[in-house]
Design an enzyme around this catalytic site. Structure first.
Site, PDB file in Angstrom:
ATOM      1  CB  SER A   1      -0.900   0.026   1.235  1.00 46.60           C
ATOM      2  OG  SER A   1      -0.135   0.298   2.406  1.00 46.60           O
ATOM      3  CG  ASP A   2       1.130   5.854  -1.509  1.00 47.98           C
ATOM      4  OD1 ASP A   2       2.128   6.082  -0.788  1.00 47.98           O
ATOM      5  OD2 ASP A   2       0.829   6.584  -2.462  1.00 47.98           O
TER       6      ASP A   2
END
Length: 133
Positions: free
Chosen positions: A53-54
């Protein structure tokens, strides 16, 4: 989706080892929780790496959807130990397998010059110039 697929396919064919999902929604679902989109990478495009994920883009514990690693942040962490214990263990194992496979494939246990946390000095010397610092 076909408009955006060619750059991802080219990166996968070039051997990219990690892909980052972001904050946006695709067909009403956050990209890091969108099983249909994450499966396209592995099943249709042949991606052999892991999906991360960011920062703060994880909206739930998304192992079953295909998210392998959460970028840590401040506040709620969906991949914390108590969340991992509640998650589907087969999905957790697959996520760990994908991350470890990249470490093995890239020979990172032997080739890494530095491992966290005491890397700042090495990092600054190796990948920084006066312009960067």
């Amino acid at each position: 989706g076909e408009l955006y697929s060619p750059p991802f396919q080219a990166a996968i064919e070039a051997g990219v080892s990690a892909v980052m999902c972001s904050y946006n929604k695709v067909n009403g679902l956050h990209s890091c929780s969108n099983e249909q989109e994450l499966k396209i990478l592995h099943e249709r495009m042949g991606f052999r790496g892991f999906i991360q994920s960011d920062w703060w883009a994880t909206q739930n514990t998304s192992f079953a959807a295909g998210l392998d690693q959460e970028m840590p942040g401040i506040g709620l962490e969906y991949f914390a130990v108590d969340e991992l214990e509640k998650a589907n263990q087969t999905a957790v194992d697959l996520a760990a397998k994908r991350v470890l496979a990249v470490i093995h494939r890239m020979n990172l246990t032997e080739s890494a010059q530095c491992s966290q946390p005491p890397c700042k000095e090495w990092f600054m010397k190796q990948v920084s110039t006066d312009v960067h610092v």
